[in-house]
Design a protein around this motif. Structure first.
Motif, mmCIF file in Angstrom:
data_model
loop_
_atom_site.group_PDB
_atom_site.id
_atom_site.type_symbol
_atom_site.label_atom_id
_atom_site.label_comp_id
_atom_site.label_asym_id
_atom_site.label_seq_id
_atom_site.Cartn_x
_atom_site.Cartn_y
_atom_site.Cartn_z
ATOM 1 N N LEU A 1 2.119 -7.415 -9.449
ATOM 2 C CA LEU A 1 2.990 -6.984 -8.356
ATOM 3 C C LEU A 1 4.090 -7.998 -8.041
ATOM 4 O O LEU A 1 3.872 -9.195 -8.167
ATOM 5 C CB LEU A 1 2.153 -6.768 -7.090
ATOM 6 N N PRO A 2 5.261 -7.470 -7.570
ATOM 7 C CA PRO A 2 5.625 -6.067 -7.453
ATOM 8 C C PRO A 2 6.094 -5.523 -8.790
ATOM 9 O O PRO A 2 6.521 -6.264 -9.669
ATOM 10 C CB PRO A 2 6.758 -6.092 -6.431
ATOM 11 N N GLU B 1 7.889 -1.814 -10.908
ATOM 12 C CA GLU B 1 8.712 -0.610 -10.812
ATOM 13 C C GLU B 1 8.376 0.300 -11.981
ATOM 14 O O GLU B 1 7.989 -0.173 -13.059
ATOM 15 C CB GLU B 1 10.195 -0.967 -10.867
ATOM 16 N N PRO C 1 10.580 1.247 -7.031
ATOM 17 C CA PRO C 1 9.349 0.531 -6.709
ATOM 18 C C PRO C 1 8.129 1.423 -6.881
ATOM 19 O O PRO C 1 8.142 2.593 -6.482
ATOM 20 C CB PRO C 1 9.547 0.142 -5.234
ATOM 21 N N ARG D 1 4.324 -0.170 -7.127
ATOM 22 C CA ARG D 1 3.352 -0.848 -6.278
ATOM 23 C C ARG D 1 3.905 -2.203 -5.890
ATOM 24 O O ARG D 1 4.340 -2.962 -6.750
ATOM 25 C CB ARG D 1 1.989 -0.977 -6.973
ATOM 26 N N THR D 2 3.897 -2.487 -4.607
ATOM 27 C CA THR D 2 4.513 -3.716 -4.098
ATOM 28 C C THR D 2 3.507 -4.560 -3.342
ATOM 29 O O THR D 2 3.822 -5.680 -2.977
ATOM 30 C CB THR D 2 5.686 -3.361 -3.171
#
Length: 237
Positions: free
Chosen positions: A221-222, A224, A234, A236-237
């Motif tokens: 993380l993060p 895209e 995006p 998962r951030t």
């Protein structure tokens, strides 16, 4: 880019989600530049050797190209454990791709383990010619990353150096050393190297929800994913 042939294979059982069908589009190229391939990554393609491919599956869009945002990457707890287990203990040597008996044997042990542990299809022993086709012959220069524990090679990865990032092509490791989380360690090393080279992204190939072998990528993380409209968003951030 000099294209030799381009076609879409007939639908067959999906290699990622066995209860579905996939249809892959292929293109075999005689030559290409890193800029050419960078453009193809933006269109959802990946490659092995001189063969490019992307999913063109009717009614399914589970395969999503994923990239890590390098300057904002923060390792989670399990990734920090992988760093602690390997940093200063393994030696990484980066060089030109080459085939050897040790790499062929390691590749076969890795795939035999994955067949037993995750149900990967069985395959015959990798011979030198097919290994060269997959990992040594490329349309542009590629880096081979070999990880050593003492004098023993315990992991081998292949990395594209592209204008906008590093792209991890493939990685295989010694099953007897799986407690070290060598796959995670390899991705961490690629992210570290992208940061050192001031490259913005690390491309990890396809993320497929429900596929055990590919879901791990979303833990860096993060990140895209690439939409069908060609826009990175995006995930998962």
């Amino acid at each position: 880019m000099e294209s030799l042939i381009r076609f879409t294979a007939p639908p067959s059982q999906c290699g990622y989600l066995p209860d579905r069908k996939w249809a892959l589009e292929y293109e075999h190229v005689a030559s290409a530049s890193t800029a050419d391939y960078m453009g193809r990554l933006r269109e959802g393609w990946r490659r092995f050797g001189h063969t490019l491919f992307r999913p063109q599956c009717p009614g399914c869009a589970a395969c999503r190209s994923l990239r890590v945002v390098v300057d904002r990457f923060r390792p989670d707890r399990s990734q920090r454990r992988a760093r602690k287990a390997n940093e200063g203990r393994l030696t990484l040597r980066v060089g030109k791709p080459a085939v050897s008996k040790a790499k062929l044997a390691l590749y076969d042990r890795y795939h035999a383990f994955q067949s037993d542990a995750k149900g990967w299809p069985q395959h015959p022993a990798k011979d030198a010619a097919s290994y060269v086709d997959s990992f040594v012959n490329h349309p542009f220069p590629v880096e081979e990353w070999c990880y050593y524990l003492g004098d023993e090679v315990v992991g081998v990865g292949y990395v594209d150096v592209l204008p906008e990032g590093l792209s991890a092509i493939y990685f295989f490791y010694e099953p007897e050393e799986r407690r070290r989380s060598l796959g995670t360690w390899n991705v961490l090393c690629v992210i570290d190297e992208a940061a050192r080279r001031r490259l913005p992204h690390v491309y990890l190939g396809y993320h497929v929800a429900g596929c055990r072998s590919l879901e791990y990528k979303a833990r860096f993380l993060p990140n895209e994913t690439l939409g069908p409209d060609g826009v990175w968003r995006p995930f998962r951030t």
